[in-house]
Design a protein around this motif. Structure first.
Motif, mmCIF file in Angstrom:
data_model
loop_
_atom_site.group_PDB
_atom_site.id
_atom_site.type_symbol
_atom_site.label_atom_id
_atom_site.label_comp_id
_atom_site.label_asym_id
_atom_site.label_seq_id
_atom_site.Cartn_x
_atom_site.Cartn_y
_atom_site.Cartn_z
ATOM 1 N N ASP A 99 0.817 -1.210 0.000
ATOM 2 C CA ASP A 99 0.000 0.000 0.000
ATOM 3 C C ASP A 99 0.856 1.268 0.000
ATOM 4 O O ASP A 99 0.328 2.372 0.044
ATOM 5 C CB ASP A 99 -0.988 0.011 1.168
ATOM 6 N N GLY A 100 2.183 1.123 -0.045
ATOM 7 C CA GLY A 100 3.070 2.274 -0.111
ATOM 8 C C GLY A 100 3.334 2.945 1.225
ATOM 9 O O GLY A 100 4.034 3.948 1.280
ATOM 10 N N LEU A 101 2.786 2.421 2.311
ATOM 11 C CA LEU A 101 2.990 3.004 3.633
ATOM 12 C C LEU A 101 4.168 2.334 4.318
ATOM 13 O O LEU A 101 4.421 1.149 4.118
ATOM 14 C CB LEU A 101 1.735 2.843 4.480
ATOM 15 N N GLU A 102 4.880 3.084 5.139
ATOM 16 C CA GLU A 102 6.001 2.508 5.869
ATOM 17 C C GLU A 102 5.473 1.668 7.023
ATOM 18 O O GLU A 102 4.706 2.135 7.855
ATOM 19 C CB GLU A 102 6.918 3.607 6.408
ATOM 20 N N ARG A 103 5.877 0.420 7.043
ATOM 21 C CA ARG A 103 5.468 -0.515 8.083
ATOM 22 C C ARG A 103 6.704 -1.000 8.820
ATOM 23 O O ARG A 103 7.816 -0.839 8.344
ATOM 24 C CB ARG A 103 4.700 -1.687 7.479
ATOM 25 N N ALA A 104 6.509 -1.610 9.974
ATOM 26 C CA ALA A 104 7.640 -2.011 10.802
ATOM 27 C C ALA A 104 7.434 -3.408 11.382
ATOM 28 O O ALA A 104 6.314 -3.897 11.484
ATOM 29 C CB ALA A 104 7.824 -1.007 11.942
ATOM 30 N N VAL A 105 8.550 -4.007 11.783
ATOM 31 C CA VAL A 105 8.534 -5.283 12.505
ATOM 32 C C VAL A 105 8.072 -4.996 13.926
ATOM 33 O O VAL A 105 8.476 -3.993 14.529
ATOM 34 C CB VAL A 105 9.951 -5.898 12.551
ATOM 35 N N ILE A 106 7.225 -5.870 14.466
ATOM 36 C CA ILE A 106 6.826 -5.713 15.866
ATOM 37 C C ILE A 106 6.694 -7.085 16.516
ATOM 38 O O ILE A 106 6.182 -8.025 15.908
ATOM 39 C CB ILE A 106 5.526 -4.891 16.014
ATOM 40 N N THR A 107 7.221 -7.190 17.704
ATOM 41 C CA THR A 107 7.104 -8.391 18.516
ATOM 42 C C THR A 107 6.786 -7.956 19.934
ATOM 43 O O THR A 107 7.027 -6.803 20.301
ATOM 44 C CB THR A 107 8.406 -9.220 18.533
ATOM 45 N N GLY A 108 6.264 -8.865 20.725
ATOM 46 C CA GLY A 108 6.005 -8.509 22.111
ATOM 47 C C GLY A 108 5.269 -9.596 22.858
ATOM 48 O O GLY A 108 5.052 -10.696 22.350
ATOM 49 N N THR A 109 4.912 -9.224 24.079
ATOM 50 C CA THR A 109 4.180 -10.134 24.946
ATOM 51 C C THR A 109 2.909 -9.460 25.434
ATOM 52 O O THR A 109 2.831 -8.230 25.499
ATOM 53 C CB THR A 109 5.026 -10.549 26.169
ATOM 54 N N VAL A 110 1.931 -10.283 25.782
ATOM 55 C CA VAL A 110 0.682 -9.796 26.363
ATOM 56 C C VAL A 110 0.385 -10.667 27.577
ATOM 57 O O VAL A 110 0.309 -11.891 27.469
ATOM 58 C CB VAL A 110 -0.492 -9.860 25.375
ATOM 59 N N SER A 111 0.234 -10.017 28.737
ATOM 60 C CA SER A 111 -0.156 -10.750 29.945
ATOM 61 C C SER A 111 -1.500 -10.213 30.427
ATOM 62 O O SER A 111 -1.866 -9.073 30.143
ATOM 63 C CB SER A 111 0.903 -10.612 31.041
ATOM 64 N N PHE A 112 -2.224 -11.076 31.129
ATOM 65 C CA PHE A 112 -3.515 -10.685 31.691
ATOM 66 C C PHE A 112 -3.530 -11.139 33.136
ATOM 67 O O PHE A 112 -3.359 -12.324 33.423
ATOM 68 C CB PHE A 112 -4.665 -11.326 30.898
ATOM 69 N N ASP A 113 -3.712 -10.187 34.023
ATOM 70 C CA ASP A 113 -3.674 -10.443 35.471
ATOM 71 C C ASP A 113 -2.407 -11.193 35.877
ATOM 72 O O ASP A 113 -2.428 -12.145 36.650
ATOM 73 C CB ASP A 113 -4.931 -11.193 35.932
ATOM 74 N N GLY A 114 -1.285 -10.766 35.303
ATOM 75 C CA GLY A 114 0.018 -11.298 35.678
ATOM 76 C C GLY A 114 0.425 -12.596 35.012
ATOM 77 O O GLY A 114 1.520 -13.100 35.255
ATOM 78 N N GLN A 115 -0.429 -13.152 34.150
ATOM 79 C CA GLN A 115 -0.128 -14.419 33.471
ATOM 80 C C GLN A 115 -0.088 -14.192 31.954
ATOM 81 O O GLN A 115 -0.866 -13.393 31.427
ATOM 82 C CB GLN A 115 -1.202 -15.467 33.794
ATOM 83 N N PRO A 116 0.782 -14.913 31.233
ATOM 84 C CA PRO A 116 0.772 -14.800 29.770
ATOM 85 C C PRO A 116 -0.622 -15.121 29.226
ATOM 86 O O PRO A 116 -1.249 -16.077 29.676
ATOM 87 C CB PRO A 116 1.786 -15.845 29.311
ATOM 88 N N LEU A 117 -1.115 -14.316 28.306
ATOM 89 C CA LEU A 117 -2.414 -14.575 27.685
ATOM 90 C C LEU A 117 -2.291 -15.852 26.854
ATOM 91 O O LEU A 117 -1.484 -15.907 25.922
ATOM 92 C CB LEU A 117 -2.820 -13.395 26.800
#
Length: 147
Positions: free
Chosen positions: A28-46
């Motif tokens: 689409d001609g827009l600049e995009r980026a690599v993204i990684t990460g974590t998500v936790s819910f109430d202190g535990q990995p989702l």
């Protein structure tokens, strides 16, 4: 036989790589980026769910162009490569996860278990989460709470 100089070949190769989405570009001609990460819910990995990056407003209050992108969360981890990653700039974040309710409905004679969104609306439908995506590689970790 066609003869192509080394400099012409290099220029054509660079153009082809740029058009194919290398260097953080996209169809689409827009600049995009690599993204990684974590998500936790109430202190535990989702355990499982999804995370969306939705282009938001720039510093002038103008809408950033581009489509929302989504990554699947598995054991609290998600990632997107640049060609499918979020648009560089401010993004609204939405996290969704469902679980079985033990209740069933019939759809055209098929008994289907009802699933329930258990992540609070402040992280999805009414999300207050934002992330500024930078060019290149990004790590965005989110720690969500019931309250």
């Amino acid at each position: 036989m066609l003869h192509v100089s080394r400099s012409t070949f290099s220029a054509l190769t660079l153009c082809a790589l740029t058009l194919s989405g290398c260097f953080g570009g996209s169809q689409d001609g827009l600049e995009r980026a690599v993204i990684t990460g974590t998500v936790s819910f109430d202190g535990q990995p989702l355990p499982e769910g999804s995370i969306q990056f939705i282009p938001d407003l720039d510093a002038k209050g103008q809408r950033i162009h581009g489509k929302a992108v989504q990554a699947i969360i598995t054991n609290g981890v998600y990632s997107l490569e640049a060609d499918q990653g979020p648009v560089v700039g401010a993004n609204k974040i939405m996290v969704n996860a469902t679980r079985k309710t033990g209740k069933f409905q019939n759809f055209d004679g098929v008994k289907t278990e009802i699933m329930q969104q258990y992540i609070p609306a402040k992280y999805n439908a009414d999300s207050t989460l934002r992330y500024e995506v930078k060019a290149g590689e990004n790590t965005a970790d989110f720690s969500l709470q019931t309250r």
